[in-house]
Design a protein around this motif. Structure first.
Motif, PDB file in Angstrom:
ATOM      1  N   ARG B 168       0.827  -1.191   0.000  1.00  0.00           N
ATOM      2  CA  ARG B 168       0.000   0.000   0.000  1.00  0.00           C
ATOM      3  C   ARG B 168       0.871   1.255   0.000  1.00  0.00           C
ATOM      4  NH1 ARG B 168      -1.633   1.405   5.263  1.00  0.00           N
ATOM      5  NH2 ARG B 168      -0.604   3.384   4.893  1.00  0.00           N
ATOM      6  N   LEU B 169       1.934   1.205   0.841  1.00  0.00           N
ATOM      7  CA  LEU B 169       2.819   2.369   0.931  1.00  0.00           C
ATOM      8  C   LEU B 169       3.475   2.643  -0.418  1.00  0.00           C
ATOM      9  CD1 LEU B 169       4.538   1.398   4.303  1.00  0.00           C
ATOM     10  CD2 LEU B 169       2.653   3.010   3.972  1.00  0.00           C
ATOM     11  N   PHE B 170       3.883   1.559  -1.075  1.00  0.00           N
ATOM     12  CA  PHE B 170       4.569   1.736  -2.354  1.00  0.00           C
ATOM     13  C   PHE B 170       3.610   2.287  -3.396  1.00  0.00           C
ATOM     14  CE2 PHE B 170       8.313  -1.466  -1.710  1.00  0.00           C
ATOM     15  CZ  PHE B 170       8.556  -0.898  -0.487  1.00  0.00           C
ATOM     16  N   ARG B 171       2.356   1.817  -3.327  1.00  0.00           N
ATOM     17  CA  ARG B 171       1.361   2.343  -4.268  1.00  0.00           C
ATOM     18  C   ARG B 171       1.184   3.841  -4.057  1.00  0.00           C
ATOM     19  NH1 ARG B 171      -1.839  -2.561  -3.555  1.00  0.00           N
ATOM     20  NH2 ARG B 171      -1.274  -3.829  -5.367  1.00  0.00           N
ATOM     21  N   GLU B 172       1.218   4.245  -2.796  1.00  0.00           N
ATOM     22  CA  GLU B 172       1.079   5.674  -2.516  1.00  0.00           C
ATOM     23  C   GLU B 172       2.270   6.445  -3.060  1.00  0.00           C
ATOM     24  OE1 GLU B 172      -0.220   7.330   1.354  1.00  0.00           O
ATOM     25  OE2 GLU B 172      -0.625   5.227   1.825  1.00  0.00           O
ATOM     26  N   LEU B 173       3.458   5.877  -2.869  1.00  0.00           N
ATOM     27  CA  LEU B 173       4.653   6.550  -3.368  1.00  0.00           C
ATOM     28  C   LEU B 173       4.595   6.677  -4.887  1.00  0.00           C
ATOM     29  CD1 LEU B 173       7.380   4.899  -1.086  1.00  0.00           C
ATOM     30  CD2 LEU B 173       6.592   7.277  -1.009  1.00  0.00           C
TER      31      LEU B 173
ATOM     32  N   LEU C  99       5.883  -4.420  -7.856  1.00  0.00           N
ATOM     33  CA  LEU C  99       5.888  -3.197  -7.050  1.00  0.00           C
ATOM     34  C   LEU C  99       6.823  -3.345  -5.852  1.00  0.00           C
ATOM     35  CD1 LEU C  99       4.655  -0.399  -6.770  1.00  0.00           C
ATOM     36  CD2 LEU C  99       2.782  -1.403  -5.477  1.00  0.00           C
ATOM     37  N   LEU C 100       6.847  -4.525  -5.251  1.00  0.00           N
ATOM     38  CA  LEU C 100       7.695  -4.735  -4.078  1.00  0.00           C
ATOM     39  C   LEU C 100       9.134  -5.079  -4.473  1.00  0.00           C
ATOM     40  CD1 LEU C 100       5.399  -6.713  -1.610  1.00  0.00           C
ATOM     41  CD2 LEU C 100       6.144  -4.350  -1.424  1.00  0.00           C
ATOM     42  N   GLY C 101       9.365  -5.153  -5.780  1.00  0.00           N
ATOM     43  CA  GLY C 101      10.715  -5.449  -6.239  1.00  0.00           C
ATOM     44  C   GLY C 101      11.113  -6.889  -5.972  1.00  0.00           C
ATOM     45  N   LEU C 102      10.134  -7.787  -5.921  1.00  0.00           N
ATOM     46  CA  LEU C 102      10.418  -9.175  -5.582  1.00  0.00           C
ATOM     47  C   LEU C 102      10.277 -10.105  -6.781  1.00  0.00           C
ATOM     48  CD1 LEU C 102       8.518  -9.286  -2.159  1.00  0.00           C
ATOM     49  CD2 LEU C 102      10.996  -9.125  -2.512  1.00  0.00           C
ATOM     50  N   ALA C 103       9.932  -9.553  -7.953  1.00  0.00           N
ATOM     51  CA  ALA C 103       9.667 -10.402  -9.113  1.00  0.00           C
ATOM     52  C   ALA C 103      10.916 -11.186  -9.526  1.00  0.00           C
ATOM     53  CB  ALA C 103       9.164  -9.553 -10.279  1.00  0.00           C
ATOM     54  N   ARG C 104      12.058 -10.515  -9.464  1.00  0.00           N
ATOM     55  CA  ARG C 104      13.277 -11.177  -9.913  1.00  0.00           C
ATOM     56  C   ARG C 104      13.694 -12.267  -8.924  1.00  0.00           C
ATOM     57  NH1 ARG C 104      17.321  -7.113 -12.427  1.00  0.00           N
ATOM     58  NH2 ARG C 104      17.017  -6.253 -10.358  1.00  0.00           N
ATOM     59  N   ILE C 105      13.622 -11.945  -7.633  1.00  0.00           N
ATOM     60  CA  ILE C 105      13.955 -12.936  -6.616  1.00  0.00           C
ATOM     61  C   ILE C 105      13.076 -14.163  -6.784  1.00  0.00           C
ATOM     62  CG2 ILE C 105      14.002 -13.425  -4.131  1.00  0.00           C
ATOM     63  CD1 ILE C 105      14.475 -10.485  -3.623  1.00  0.00           C
ATOM     64  N   LEU C 106      11.822 -13.922  -7.123  1.00  0.00           N
ATOM     65  CA  LEU C 106      10.872 -15.027  -7.254  1.00  0.00           C
ATOM     66  C   LEU C 106      10.957 -15.696  -8.621  1.00  0.00           C
ATOM     67  CD1 LEU C 106       7.759 -13.497  -5.445  1.00  0.00           C
ATOM     68  CD2 LEU C 106       9.229 -15.363  -4.653  1.00  0.00           C
ATOM     69  N   GLU C 107      11.813 -15.158  -9.475  1.00  0.00           N
ATOM     70  CA  GLU C 107      11.996 -15.714 -10.822  1.00  0.00           C
ATOM     71  C   GLU C 107      10.697 -15.793 -11.593  1.00  0.00           C
ATOM     72  OE1 GLU C 107      13.766 -19.398  -9.794  1.00  0.00           O
ATOM     73  OE2 GLU C 107      15.742 -18.552  -9.418  1.00  0.00           O
ATOM     74  N   LEU C 108       9.927 -14.762 -11.463  1.00  0.00           N
ATOM     75  CA  LEU C 108       8.659 -14.726 -12.194  1.00  0.00           C
ATOM     76  C   LEU C 108       8.945 -14.509 -13.660  1.00  0.00           C
ATOM     77  CD1 LEU C 108       6.221 -12.672  -9.961  1.00  0.00           C
ATOM     78  CD2 LEU C 108       5.729 -14.883 -11.016  1.00  0.00           C
TER      79      LEU C 108
END
Lengths: 120, 670, 114
Positions: B168-173, C99-108
């Motif tokens: 959610r925070l990242f979406r806001e950013l 968005l969380l920058g985890l796609a690469r770690i997860l090898e999506l």
């Protein structure tokens, strides 16, 4: 849209919150104190809980604590609707597990903006 | 996004605020009488708190400002930084009064604050310690924009359990500028084995870049709820300017506190006027009553389907079932009617509740000692009656304390306890609600009343009226017993006004008194104003309904029983007195009516002890009549209190007994 | 724990995928409240085979906690030379991981430039 539980002992405040949220397409349930809110929360999965702090029977802070103890509500956003500008109250709410707060007075636009923010 | 019209909540806000003030007052009075229940303080605080919040939200800034100061003072009491004393209670009781007045002004669209409220607010402020007026959080720091921010954000384990999801925070950013996740990492605190993870604990951290001309305050605002839930460092990107340089953020004040009650547009207030005057008042209904209604509706639907079954192919053999069904329909309809009427019924307790305060104030003002007893608070009255009975009751209570109860010394001298007793009692009796106000004071002063009556020309010099007649005198217009009008009772409102108000509600008021023992004022009110039991009478082609409760007797008279008196009036002899006779056909101008006395019927009606005979053609039977306002649908007609629709669909007028009796007496006097 | 018991049942009911990986289908609502069960399933999959195949194509709602579970799954798989395979991922799932920058770690596979 989202299922939201609005908890406030003031009929007008609750009415305003519920009306505003329904107008934005949300499904809103209402409770007039923390105890009733808990009963409702047990029977239904809400995406967001908005709660007043000062209420008879069970106040908002005790309610947050109880909700957070329930598995289904561990990560659900709970916002305190509060006129307390004192930081202690906010901190007390936070310590109980509240996600954040909305300081009264707020207008419908502020409410919707905050709800949108929380629900993403 | 459509804007929400807040005026629709104003009425509810006023209603619940007034209720809150009632609760506050009751709790203050309880504290005043020595209770140490801490819950009372909470109740008082909560009421002030809710009113403040609502007032600010709905744009009543004056009310909010006033309540804010009171609340600050109460907060000190609640946190036991301040004790409760008589002075504080006095001040808060006056604040309750002041807020009631402010709310009344607000609801009629006037500015809430006036000189009095401002003066009282000043008093509250002086009593409250300075910190109480602390303004909400300061404005956002670092207004200047940078062209980007480097953000290091590391969750503390409990972050997810506050409902603050980094997603959610990242979406806001993302809304603020272009968000780049430079690195996402798993913290050392994470267990090596998935099986050992508590999914509600967070073990992730991020290094972010937010590109764009974003104000520092806006970035802070995204994280404003996360104080203590994460480690956060926000730095302006290298080579890019910023007002606030690198500072490890512990996130103190929320960066963008919602704007405090900005003055609402004046439009709100004008809207209030229309809302207050335009719409009808609302009523809160106990859920039980609604459930009862729904049950009844269920039964009605069942009966209806049963009847329509019979109706679709009727055979004579089903006659018995048809009768049964109709009987059931009648019963359910009656019950439904009762339930619907009950919705308008509210407990008289809401009116009684004002008296502890009134009595307290009067005690102090008059130096008297009064014990107030309230009985039958749960007795229910029609909402309209309830709203209008308050003033007469207040007057009677004032009167009882002012004139009835003696000073402590006098009571002692008379061998009575120094503290007088004032009892309010409400109960059902027959088709009426009876409210009694009794005191154990001195009783009516016969000599003083007679002297005053003679002075006012209400009584001849040589007359020796009975005690009951003397008591009746105090209800005469212009009569005031107080030797010296006090500011309590002498407000130009006499017992005659009380009687008129009660009569307007379809009720009656009387008094019984015993010298040295006290007085009992009895008000009898109809259960409801919406339905009456009436006698349907025929006058020519017209139908008139006479309220059953006012009928003394119906009789046939011979022509010789009626005497013509000077001025054209007619009287007849009835139980030892001469009553004026009113020919309804003449009073209402009906054609083709019976004019010979012996062919018609005389209905003797009574209003507050005064009787008049009405000549009608015939009696057609009793019927419950749902009163429809004539004023609303047509115009006010003298002698008629409303109209109703008869079972055959025709309209009948309802006789206004009080009005007709007054008309009749005037004719007799003429 | 109820979750462990549930996991045992799945073990019996779910055959290994044709490629030998233990398959887990992520539920539509993958948020915190649903994660005790999901965690049990993932742990069971880890116990069953060297490789794990995930199907996130039905996921409608997902939160950081769910992605953290998968990140730790990936980490544990990696520590024992297992592989993570994707049978599919919904747009909502891809968006959140990205968005969380985890796609690469997860090898999506569908993960863009994350």
């Amino acid at each position: 849209m989202a299922k939201i539980l609005a908890v406030d002992d003031s009929v007008s405040m609750r009415g305003m919150v519920a009306f505003t949220l329904r107008g934005a397409g949300h499904e809103v349930a209402e409770a007039e104190n923390g105890q009733l809110a808990l009963d409702m929360a047990r029977g239904s999965a809400f995406d967001l809980v908005l709660a007043d702090v000062n209420m008879p029977v069970m106040d908002g802070i005790a309610m947050v604590r109880e909700l957070r103890a329930m598995d289904a509500y561990k990560g659900v956003p709970i916002l305190m609707l509060t006129t307390e500008s004192h930081t202690e109250k906010k901190m007390e709410g936070k310590a109980a597990g509240a996600t954040g707060w909305l300081v009264k007075p707020f207008d419908p636009e502020q409410l919707l903006a905050t709800v949108k923010r929380v629900l993403g | 996004m459509a804007t929400v019209d807040l005026t629709q909540f104003h009425k509810t806000f006023f209603e619940e605020s007034l209720e809150g003030l009632d609760a506050m007052e009751a709790a203050l009075l309880a504290l005043d009488s020595g209770s140490t229940d801490h819950e009372l303080v909470h109740t008082i605080f909560r009421a002030a708190h809710s009113i403040k919040g609502g007032a600010a939200t709905f744009g009543f800034a004056d009310v909010a400002a006033f309540t804010h100061v009171a609340e600050s003072l109460l907060e000190e009491v609640r946190s036991e930084r301040r004790g409760v004393d008589a002075e504080l209670i006095d001040l808060l009781l006056r604040s309750v009064d002041c807020l009631r007045a402010m709310l009344a002004r607000s609801s009629s669209g006037q500015p809430a604050a006036d000189a009095d409220s401002e003066a009282l607010r000043g008093e509250l402020l002086r009593l409250a310690s300075g910190e109480a007026v602390a303004a909400p959080a300061a404005a956002a720091p670092g207004v200047a924009s940078a062209t980007g921010w480097a953000i290091r954000f590391v969750a503390l384990p409990h972050l997810l359990q506050t409902g603050n999801d980094p997603l959610r925070l990242f979406r806001e950013l993302e809304q603020l500028g272009r968000l780049e996740v430079r690195r996402a990492f798993v913290l050392d605190s994470a267990p090596a084995r998935l099986a050992e993870l508590d999914p509600s604990q967070c073990h992730l951290g991020w290094e972010l870049r937010l590109h764009g001309a974003v104000a520092r305050g806006d970035v802070d605002a995204v994280f404003d709820w996360l104080d203590g839930d994460c480690e956060l460092v926000i730095e302006s990107l290298p080579g890019e300017t910023s007002a606030t340089a690198a500072d490890p953020v512990a996130m103190a004040a929320p960066a963008t506190a919602p704007v405090p009650a900005a003055a609402p547009p004046p439009a709100c207030e004008t809207a209030t006027v229309s809302a207050a005057s335009g719409e009808g008042s609302s009523i809160r209904v106990d859920i039980d009553k609604v459930d009862a209604l729904i049950n009844m509706m269920g039964e009605l639907v069942i009966t209806q389907s049963m009847l329509s079954d019979i109706g679709e192919n009727f055979r004579p053999s089903q006659l018995e079932r048809l009768r049964e069904g109709l009987l059931q329909l009648e019963r359910t309809t009656r019950e439904l009617q009762e339930s619907v009427m009950r919705i308008r019924m509210l407990p008289i307790g809401s009116v009684f509740n004002r008296f502890p305060r009134l009595v307290r104030d009067l005690e102090r003002k008059l130096g008297k000692q009064v014990r107030l007893e309230l009985h039958g608070e749960h007795t229910e009255l029609d909402k309209t009656v309830l709203e209008k009975i308050g003033d007469p009751l207040v007057h009677l209570v004032r009167n009882a304390i002012d004139h009835g109860l003696e000073l402590p010394a006098q009571r002692k001298a008379a061998g009575k306890p120094e503290t007088g007793t004032l009892r309010l009692n409400a109960y059902h009796e027959g088709g009426n609600i009876v409210v009694q106000i009794s005191d154990d004071g001195a009783g009516l002063n016969r000599a003083a009343i007679m002297a005053k009556a003679q002075q006012r020309g209400l009584l001849g010099a040589g007359e020796e009226p009975s005690d009951a007649e003397v008591a009746e005198l105090i209800f005469q217009p212009g009569f005031s017993t107080a030797a010296q009008a006090t500011d309590l009772s002498g407000r130009g409102v006499g017992m005659d006004v009380v009687r008129r108000n009660v009569r307007d509600l379809g009720g009656s008021v009387g008094v019984k008194s015993e010298v040295g023992k006290g007085s009992v004022f009895t008000i009898a009110l109809p259960l409801t104003l919406a339905i009456i039991d009436g006698l349907v009478t025929a006058v020519g082609e017209e139908r008139y309904i006479v309220p059953l409760t006012s009928i003394v007797e119906s009789l046939r008279l011979g022509a010789e029983a009626v005497r013509r008196i000077a001025g054209g009036g007619e009287v007849f002899h009835f139980r030892g007195e001469y009553l004026p006779l009113m020919r309804l056909h003449r009073a209402f101008g009906c054609a083709d009516a019976v004019t010979e006395i012996e062919r018609g019927i005389v209905v003797v009606i009574e209003d507050a002890g005064r009787r008049v005979g009405l000549l009608v053609d015939d009696l057609l039977g009793q019927q419950q009549a749902v009163i429809k306002s004539l004023e609303k649908h047509y115009r006010r007609v003298q002698g008629v209190s409303g109209a109703t629709i008869l079972s055959d669909g025709s309209v009948a007028l309802i006789v206004d007994v009080g009005g007709v009796v007054r008309l009749g007496l005037r004719a007799k006097a003429a | 724990m109820a979750g462990k018991r549930a996991a045992k049942q799945y073990q019996d009911e779910r055959p290994a995928a044709p490629d030998g990986a233990a398959a887990v289908v992520l539920p539509a609502d993958c948020r915190l409240a649903a994660q005790a069960a999901l965690q049990a399933e993932l742990v069971a999959a880890l116990e069953r085979g060297a490789d794990v195949a995930l199907d996130a194509s039905a996921v409608e709602r997902v939160d950081t906690a769910a992605l953290q579970l998968l990140v730790l799954l990936r980490r544990e798989l990696g520590s024992r030379d297992g592989a993570l395979a994707w049978r599919g991922a919904s747009a909502a799932f891809n968006e959140a991981a990205g968005l969380l920058g985890l796609a690469r770690i997860l090898e999506l596979p569908a993960a863009g430039p994350a």
